[in-house]
Design a protein around this motif. Structure first.
Motif, PDB file in Angstrom:
ATOM      1  N   ALA A 280       9.783   2.374  -4.397  1.00 51.92           N
ATOM      2  CA  ALA A 280       8.587   1.567  -4.116  1.00 51.92           C
ATOM      3  C   ALA A 280       8.972   0.126  -3.821  1.00 51.92           C
ATOM      4  CB  ALA A 280       7.623   1.644  -5.297  1.00 51.92           C
ATOM      5  N   ARG A 281       9.853  -0.428  -4.653  1.00 49.26           N
ATOM      6  CA  ARG A 281      10.264  -1.824  -4.475  1.00 49.26           C
ATOM      7  C   ARG A 281      10.920  -2.013  -3.106  1.00 49.26           C
ATOM      8  NH1 ARG A 281      15.203  -3.858  -5.650  1.00 49.26           N
ATOM      9  NH2 ARG A 281      15.365  -6.115  -5.742  1.00 49.26           N
ATOM     10  N   ASN A 282      11.742  -1.054  -2.709  1.00 50.81           N
ATOM     11  CA  ASN A 282      12.429  -1.181  -1.431  1.00 50.81           C
ATOM     12  C   ASN A 282      11.481  -1.025  -0.251  1.00 50.81           C
ATOM     13  OD1 ASN A 282      15.414  -1.654  -1.576  1.00 50.81           O
ATOM     14  ND2 ASN A 282      15.122  -0.122  -3.166  1.00 50.81           N
ATOM     15  N   TYR A 283      10.480  -0.144  -0.408  1.00 51.74           N
ATOM     16  CA  TYR A 283       9.481  -0.034   0.653  1.00 51.74           C
ATOM     17  C   TYR A 283       8.811  -1.385   0.876  1.00 51.74           C
ATOM     18  CZ  TYR A 283       9.543   5.068   1.153  1.00 51.74           C
ATOM     19  OH  TYR A 283       9.898   6.359   1.434  1.00 51.74           O
ATOM     20  N   PHE A 284       8.411  -1.993  -0.239  1.00 48.22           N
ATOM     21  CA  PHE A 284       7.720  -3.273  -0.129  1.00 48.22           C
ATOM     22  C   PHE A 284       8.635  -4.328   0.489  1.00 48.22           C
ATOM     23  CE2 PHE A 284       6.889  -7.465  -2.053  1.00 48.22           C
ATOM     24  CZ  PHE A 284       5.694  -7.728  -1.423  1.00 48.22           C
ATOM     25  N   LEU A 285       9.846  -4.439  -0.040  1.00 51.11           N
ATOM     26  CA  LEU A 285      10.760  -5.473   0.450  1.00 51.11           C
ATOM     27  C   LEU A 285      11.114  -5.250   1.917  1.00 51.11           C
ATOM     28  CD1 LEU A 285      13.171  -6.080  -2.539  1.00 51.11           C
ATOM     29  CD2 LEU A 285      11.486  -7.644  -1.560  1.00 51.11           C
ATOM     30  N   ALA A 286      11.361  -3.995   2.282  1.00 49.84           N
ATOM     31  CA  ALA A 286      11.748  -3.721   3.671  1.00 49.84           C
ATOM     32  C   ALA A 286      10.619  -4.120   4.614  1.00 49.84           C
ATOM     33  CB  ALA A 286      12.090  -2.251   3.853  1.00 49.84           C
ATOM     34  N   MET A 287       9.376  -3.788   4.243  1.00 47.48           N
ATOM     35  CA  MET A 287       8.255  -4.161   5.112  1.00 47.48           C
ATOM     36  C   MET A 287       8.124  -5.675   5.178  1.00 47.48           C
ATOM     37  SD  MET A 287       6.946  -1.853   6.802  1.00 47.48           S
ATOM     38  CE  MET A 287       5.439  -2.406   7.549  1.00 47.48           C
ATOM     39  N   ALA A 288       8.259  -6.346   4.033  1.00 48.95           N
ATOM     40  CA  ALA A 288       8.076  -7.800   4.012  1.00 48.95           C
ATOM     41  C   ALA A 288       9.151  -8.479   4.866  1.00 48.95           C
ATOM     42  CB  ALA A 288       8.116  -8.309   2.579  1.00 48.95           C
TER      43      ALA A 288
ATOM     44  N   LEU B  64       0.840  -1.200   0.000  1.00 54.31           N
ATOM     45  CA  LEU B  64       0.000   0.000   0.000  1.00 54.31           C
ATOM     46  C   LEU B  64       0.873   1.248   0.000  1.00 54.31           C
ATOM     47  CD1 LEU B  64      -2.869  -0.992   2.450  1.00 54.31           C
ATOM     48  CD2 LEU B  64      -3.015  -0.636  -0.016  1.00 54.31           C
ATOM     49  N   LYS B  65       1.950   1.200   0.779  1.00 56.75           N
ATOM     50  CA  LYS B  65       2.863   2.346   0.822  1.00 56.75           C
ATOM     51  C   LYS B  65       3.494   2.562  -0.554  1.00 56.75           C
ATOM     52  CE  LYS B  65       5.940   5.169   2.874  1.00 56.75           C
ATOM     53  NZ  LYS B  65       5.611   6.313   3.707  1.00 56.75           N
TER      54      LYS B  65
ATOM     55  N   ALA C 175      -0.023   5.151   1.047  1.00 57.03           N
ATOM     56  CA  ALA C 175      -0.708   5.103   2.343  1.00 57.03           C
ATOM     57  C   ALA C 175       0.328   4.981   3.449  1.00 57.03           C
ATOM     58  CB  ALA C 175      -1.661   3.917   2.388  1.00 57.03           C
ATOM     59  N   HIS C 176       0.177   5.788   4.486  1.00 51.36           N
ATOM     60  CA  HIS C 176       1.219   5.817   5.507  1.00 51.36           C
ATOM     61  C   HIS C 176       1.272   4.516   6.283  1.00 51.36           C
ATOM     62  CE1 HIS C 176       3.743   7.168   8.786  1.00 51.36           C
ATOM     63  NE2 HIS C 176       4.104   8.142   7.979  1.00 51.36           N
ATOM     64  N   GLU C 177       2.490   3.967   6.420  1.00 49.41           N
ATOM     65  CA  GLU C 177       2.625   2.621   6.994  1.00 49.41           C
ATOM     66  C   GLU C 177       2.247   2.582   8.468  1.00 49.41           C
ATOM     67  OE1 GLU C 177       5.102   4.566   6.286  1.00 49.41           O
ATOM     68  OE2 GLU C 177       6.353   4.662   8.081  1.00 49.41           O
ATOM     69  N   VAL C 178       2.358   3.716   9.172  1.00 50.82           N
ATOM     70  CA  VAL C 178       1.979   3.701  10.585  1.00 50.82           C
ATOM     71  C   VAL C 178       0.496   3.364  10.717  1.00 50.82           C
ATOM     72  CG1 VAL C 178       1.573   5.170  12.573  1.00 50.82           C
ATOM     73  CG2 VAL C 178       3.773   5.194  11.449  1.00 50.82           C
ATOM     74  N   ILE C 179      -0.307   4.028   9.889  1.00 47.36           N
ATOM     75  CA  ILE C 179      -1.747   3.798   9.983  1.00 47.36           C
ATOM     76  C   ILE C 179      -2.108   2.404   9.483  1.00 47.36           C
ATOM     77  CG2 ILE C 179      -3.950   4.541   9.044  1.00 47.36           C
ATOM     78  CD1 ILE C 179      -2.347   7.406   9.134  1.00 47.36           C
ATOM     79  N   THR C 180      -1.535   2.000   8.351  1.00 48.32           N
ATOM     80  CA  THR C 180      -1.915   0.688   7.820  1.00 48.32           C
ATOM     81  C   THR C 180      -1.464  -0.434   8.766  1.00 48.32           C
ATOM     82  OG1 THR C 180       0.066   0.743   6.450  1.00 48.32           O
ATOM     83  CG2 THR C 180      -1.988   1.324   5.395  1.00 48.32           C
ATOM     84  N   THR C 181      -0.269  -0.303   9.381  1.00 47.44           N
ATOM     85  CA  THR C 181       0.157  -1.396  10.257  1.00 47.44           C
ATOM     86  C   THR C 181      -0.679  -1.442  11.541  1.00 47.44           C
ATOM     87  OG1 THR C 181       1.960  -0.003  11.073  1.00 47.44           O
ATOM     88  CG2 THR C 181       2.531  -1.672   9.451  1.00 47.44           C
ATOM     89  N   ILE C 182      -1.100  -0.275  12.045  1.00 47.56           N
ATOM     90  CA  ILE C 182      -1.991  -0.304  13.211  1.00 47.56           C
ATOM     91  C   ILE C 182      -3.287  -1.022  12.856  1.00 47.56           C
ATOM     92  CG2 ILE C 182      -3.422   1.094  14.740  1.00 47.56           C
ATOM     93  CD1 ILE C 182      -1.286   3.180  14.791  1.00 47.56           C
ATOM     94  N   MET C 183      -3.841  -0.683  11.687  1.00 46.16           N
ATOM     95  CA  MET C 183      -5.089  -1.324  11.265  1.00 46.16           C
ATOM     96  C   MET C 183      -4.878  -2.831  11.097  1.00 46.16           C
ATOM     97  SD  MET C 183      -7.068   1.138  11.277  1.00 46.16           S
ATOM     98  CE  MET C 183      -6.323   2.556  12.026  1.00 46.16           C
ATOM     99  N   LEU C 184      -3.757  -3.214  10.501  1.00 46.97           N
ATOM    100  CA  LEU C 184      -3.495  -4.643  10.280  1.00 46.97           C
ATOM    101  C   LEU C 184      -3.326  -5.384  11.615  1.00 46.97           C
ATOM    102  CD1 LEU C 184      -1.171  -4.418   7.178  1.00 46.97           C
ATOM    103  CD2 LEU C 184      -3.386  -5.529   7.288  1.00 46.97           C
ATOM    104  N   ASN C 185      -2.788  -4.692  12.631  1.00 43.58           N
ATOM    105  CA  ASN C 185      -2.710  -5.305  13.962  1.00 43.58           C
ATOM    106  C   ASN C 185      -4.087  -5.745  14.432  1.00 43.58           C
ATOM    107  OD1 ASN C 185      -0.040  -5.060  14.467  1.00 43.58           O
ATOM    108  ND2 ASN C 185      -0.182  -3.209  15.687  1.00 43.58           N
ATOM    109  N   TRP C 186      -5.041  -4.823  14.313  1.00 43.16           N
ATOM    110  CA  TRP C 186      -6.369  -5.125  14.851  1.00 43.16           C
ATOM    111  C   TRP C 186      -7.086  -6.140  13.994  1.00 43.16           C
ATOM    112  CZ3 TRP C 186      -7.475  -3.985  19.622  1.00 43.16           C
ATOM    113  CH2 TRP C 186      -6.703  -3.012  20.246  1.00 43.16           C
ATOM    114  N   ILE C 187      -6.858  -6.085  12.681  1.00 40.64           N
ATOM    115  CA  ILE C 187      -7.482  -7.092  11.816  1.00 40.64           C
ATOM    116  C   ILE C 187      -6.941  -8.469  12.191  1.00 40.64           C
ATOM    117  CG2 ILE C 187      -7.738  -7.876   9.444  1.00 40.64           C
ATOM    118  CD1 ILE C 187      -7.577  -4.930   8.599  1.00 40.64           C
TER     119      ILE C 187
END
Lengths: 430, 413
Positions: free
Chosen positions: A303-311, A193-194, A199-211
């Motif tokens: 973009a690729r590095n954002y994805f890879l770093a998060m993964a 998403l980032k 989409a800011h990763e702080v918000i998406t990761t908080i949401m993913l925590n609760w999901i």
């Protein structure tokens, strides 16, 4: 939503703030001095931070209960079992003949048992600390450690229950690999998403925590698909097959001895260091974290590095979940799904460890010792109530995170010290 | 303006808006498809809801073909979901359905669940509009929840509880402000620390003061507002509905509803609001005009703490009438989600809070739906707020755009 913060936060610990021009001009600026300390290994700031946090924690203890903070901390330290490592006890014996004798690698005594428990807690803390740190190095803040840990734990249970006929090592590897991939995929959603929409990763990761928390509650909870149907009254999964248990190498397996997951975590520290410092991927990740615009200009796909770093970050956290499950928990119940805190503590671990492998090891040790030393099993209630001590740990964690984030505070303290000296000198002259 | 230009303009307006309108009608039809199967209609056969749902999807396809992709896509999805939901609802017995979908009780529960979210989201709006990210809303709520109960216990009155609760939230927010504004620490890191601190401090004090016995049973509670005359409104059914839904709500629920227009006016119609927004959009420009960026941000952050704490106060002495460790259990994060989903606007945030409150209320009641009353899947409804926020943040349903200078510390020159 494009960017919550324009510039990625500088949390790498590698880049001291540019010295600001001081009005005095002639004196070496405080910022420059601080930068020197950071370059000198960055040990002083984290140590100071931890010290201040413990001091304030001690004040809280004294102010609210009137108890001696030193004896409280001593009791917590004793409960953590870290004194087992202390070679001091050898020397003590020569001075105090009645002191406890160094018993060598005795695994039977209580201190050894406590240390095993502490290291069991340290293991996932190292991994969730690495998860937060790896994302930090790419300029991302992964608050989603809890969710990634949960997803990893759920996957590990499921794979531990399936394939019960497999030989041990293979079963363990399959379960851990699946959990690691699951954690990576879960964090990868935020990364994707980032990378694609900003989409800011702080918000998406908080949401993913609760999901993750609620999906986990559904799976494990009453009548959920993963609930053990033989235990209708308890929301708990089936236990994993014995072939999926991690080998216990120190202590009694029946008394929850230390499992080889500890070495996997140590291995992860090495992998983290090599990945960041000795591979192209790590170079790119650090470049993006240092300055995304410049990296893009240099031909690196941000973009690729954002994805890879998060993964990759999520992979560490997922592995943490797997190791806890295969190492000592063996099944997952509803309450532990809903009270996961380990991802949040990982933030404190990474920040205090300055995102370096060695720093993360020591700060994980510190927080693991705190967590285990304040548990109701290890802390003597006559010295300090364990319920209070557990919350004291949270306060100390909060203070550590608060102070680590504020290098400027130390600058101010330096400046204040200088002002006091100036006033003193004036007073002397007058 | 010539007649020709006027005609052109009108034509352009029709071209642009007709597909939009049709798309919106499609979305409405999608909801209708589901509603048909629920009380009071309670249609028990498939054709009607399916037909309405297909109509909704058709409207969506038409809107997409005229270039309104988002609205059209929404209509198609909602139409299909409506059909699925209606078919599912038909599998439940109609008496169970009527047990779950007591609209008046659902509305009351929705408002009750939405109230703490509204307070915290409005609080968050002040902070974030001024350019300071407030992840610490959760912690500030928790402080309000504990000190609301503690204050009510100590002073013997709920008014004291409200004031002490708000004060505690404001104090914690002051810490956030000092670190993020003056010390220019990373706002998200500090917010995380605030949450840790609040969890530790409230847990510590709770264990010290109340321990295993919990908070006293006779904690002074914030009273409910009983509007008796609503039940006498002429058509008997309507009167009953009104009385059962909004006739017995807590004072704080009404306060949160009052807060909406007030905060809207303050934020968008007064000089104070203009200052807050300008500081959040372009602090340098605001500073040049003589607005103190630091002072404005301090005020906004402290206000956000007090408001978030008010949400917590409602939870402890307005709703549950007790305090336990980690009472807020992530509601501060849902409030943050509501704020973002609502596009950093009071009424938008309130609409989101209502939606989230509704999903919570429904998740609590849905287990009564199936005959064995033990199905596990209603728990999944709890994920709705978070999934919707993910979608909103990713920009699928209208992108929410944050204040321009959010998250950036300001260095005065």
């Amino acid at each position: 939503m494009t960017e919550l913060s324009g510039e990625p936060p500088d949390l790498t610990g590698e880049t001291p703030e540019a010295p600001e021009p001081t009005p005095e001009g002639t004196v070496p600026s405080v910022a420059a001095r601080l930068a020197f300390y950071q370059r000198a290994g960055g040990v002083i700031t984290p140590l100071l931070t931890a010290l201040v946090a413990f001091l304030i924690g001690g004040l809280v203890v004294y102010a609210t209960t009137g108890k001696n903070p030193v004896s409280t901390y001593k009791a917590i330290f004793k409960g953590s079992g870290l004194s087992w490592l202390s070679p001091v006890s050898v020397h003590w014996h020569t001075f105090y003949p009645n002191a406890v004798k160094w018993t060598g690698w005795n695994t039977g005594n209580l201190t050894a048992l406590n240390l095993q428990q502490t290291l069991i807690v340290v293991t996932p803390l190292i991994l969730t600390g690495l998860a937060v740190a790896f994302a930090f190095r790419c300029g991302l803040f992964n608050i989603g450690g809890n969710g990634q840990y949960t997803v990893g734990a759920i996957t590990a249970v499921q794979f531990g229950v399936w394939f019960s006929g497999l030989p041990g090592p293979l079963h363990v590897i399959i379960a851990m690999a699946a959990a690691t991939l699951a954690g990576a995929a879960w964090a990868g959603i935020a990364g994707l998403l980032k990378a694609t929409t900003g989409a800011h990763e702080v918000i998406t990761t908080i949401m993913l925590n609760w999901i993750a928390l609620w999906i986990g509650s559904y799976l494990v909870g009453f009548n959920g698909p993963m609930q053990d149907k033989r235990e209708i009254s308890a929301p708990v999964t089936k236990s994993i097959a014995p072939s999926a248990h991690l080998h216990v190498f120190w202590g009694n397996p029946l008394l929850q001895g230390l499992h080889i997951g500890f070495f996997i975590a140590l291995g992860a520290l090495v992998v983290y260091w090599i990945l960041l410092n000795r591979t192209t991927l790590g170079y790119e990740v650090r470049a993006v974290g240092f300055n995304a615009e410049a990296a893009r200009y240099g031909g690196i796909s941000v973009a690729r590095n954002y994805f890879l770093a998060m993964a990759i970050s999520g992979a560490f956290a997922g592995l943490a979940g797997a190791i806890d499950l295969l190492g000592w928990e063996f099944n997952l119940d509803l309450i532990s799904v809903q009270t996961v805190q380990i991802g949040f503590i990982g933030i404190a671990v990474a920040l205090l460890g300055r995102n370096s492998a060695i720093g993360i090891f020591f700060s994980a040790l510190l927080f693991g010792a705190l967590l285990n030393g304040t548990s109701s099993r290890n802390l003597d209630p006559s010295i300090f109530k364990p319920e209070l001590a557990g919350n004291l740990t949270r306060i100390i964690q909060g203070l550590v995170v608060l102070f680590v984030g504020a290098d400027l505070l130390i600058l101010y303290l330096w400046q204040a010290r200088k002002k006091v000296r100036l006033l003193q000198r004036k007073a002397e002259q007058a | 303006m010539s007649v020709r230009a006027e005609q052109l303009q009108r034509a352009a307006w029709t071209r642009a808006s007709a597909p939009q309108t049709i798309g919106l009608v499609g979305i409405a039809l999608g909801f209708l498809a589901l509603w048909l199967a629920l009380p009071p209609f309670g249609v028990r056969t498939a054709p009607a809801p399916v037909a309405v749902g297909i109509l909704a999807a058709a409207a969506g396809i038409w809107a997409i073909s005229r270039g309104k992709v988002r609205v059209g896509g929404g209509a198609i999805v909602i139409g299909l979901v409506g059909i699925a939901g209606a078919l599912l609802a038909m599998r439940a017995s109609s008496s169970n359905l009527e047990g779950v979908f007591v609209w008046s009780a659902l509305l009351a529960a929705t408002l009750r669940f939405a109230t703490p979210l509204t307070f915290a989201a409005i609080g968050g709006m002040f902070s974030e509009r001024s350019g300071v990210v407030n992840i610490g809303l959760e912690g500030m709520m928790l402080m309000g929840a504990f000190f609301g109960a503690y204050g009510a216990d100590q002073t013997g009155s709920w008014v004291g509880g409200i004031f002490i609760g708000m004060l505690s939230g404001a104090l914690l927010a002051l810490v956030h402000a000092i670190f993020t504004i003056s010390l220019r620490a990373d706002q998200i890191v500090t917010g995380t620390a605030i949450n840790f601190l609040a969890l530790g401090v409230t847990g510590y004090l709770y264990n010290q003061h109340y321990g295993n016995n919990g908070t006293p049973n006779n904690l002074p509670a914030i009273p409910d507002v009983n509007i008796k005359f609503l039940s006498h409104i002429p058509p008997h059914g309507l009167g009953n509905f009104l009385y059962n839904s909004i006739g017995q709500l807590n004072l704080m629920v009404w306060l949160s509803l009052l807060l909406l227009p007030v905060s809207y006016v303050v934020m968008f119609k007064t000089p104070v609001g203009l200052r807050i927004r300008s500081v959040g959009e372009h602090p340098r420009a605001a500073d040049t005009l003589g607005i103190s960026v630091y002072r404005t941000r301090y005020g906004a952050v402290i206000l956000s703490g007090a408001l978030a704490a008010l949400g917590g106060v409602f939870l402890s002495i307005g709703f549950l009438n007790s305090f336990t460790e980690n009472l807020t259990a992530g509601r501060g994060f849902i409030a943050l989600a509501a704020l973002i989903f609502g596009g950093w606007r009071p009424f938008g945030a309130f609409a989101a809070a209502l939606l989230f409150g509704f999903s919570s209320a429904l998740a609590l009641r849905l287990p009564d739906l199936s005959a064995s009353s033990s199905a596990a899947w209603p728990v999944l409804f709890q994920t709705l707020p978070y999934v919707l926020t993910l979608i909103a943040v990713a920009g699928v349903i209208g992108r929410s755009i944050p204040p321009a200078a959010i998250g950036r510390p300001y260095i005065k020159q």
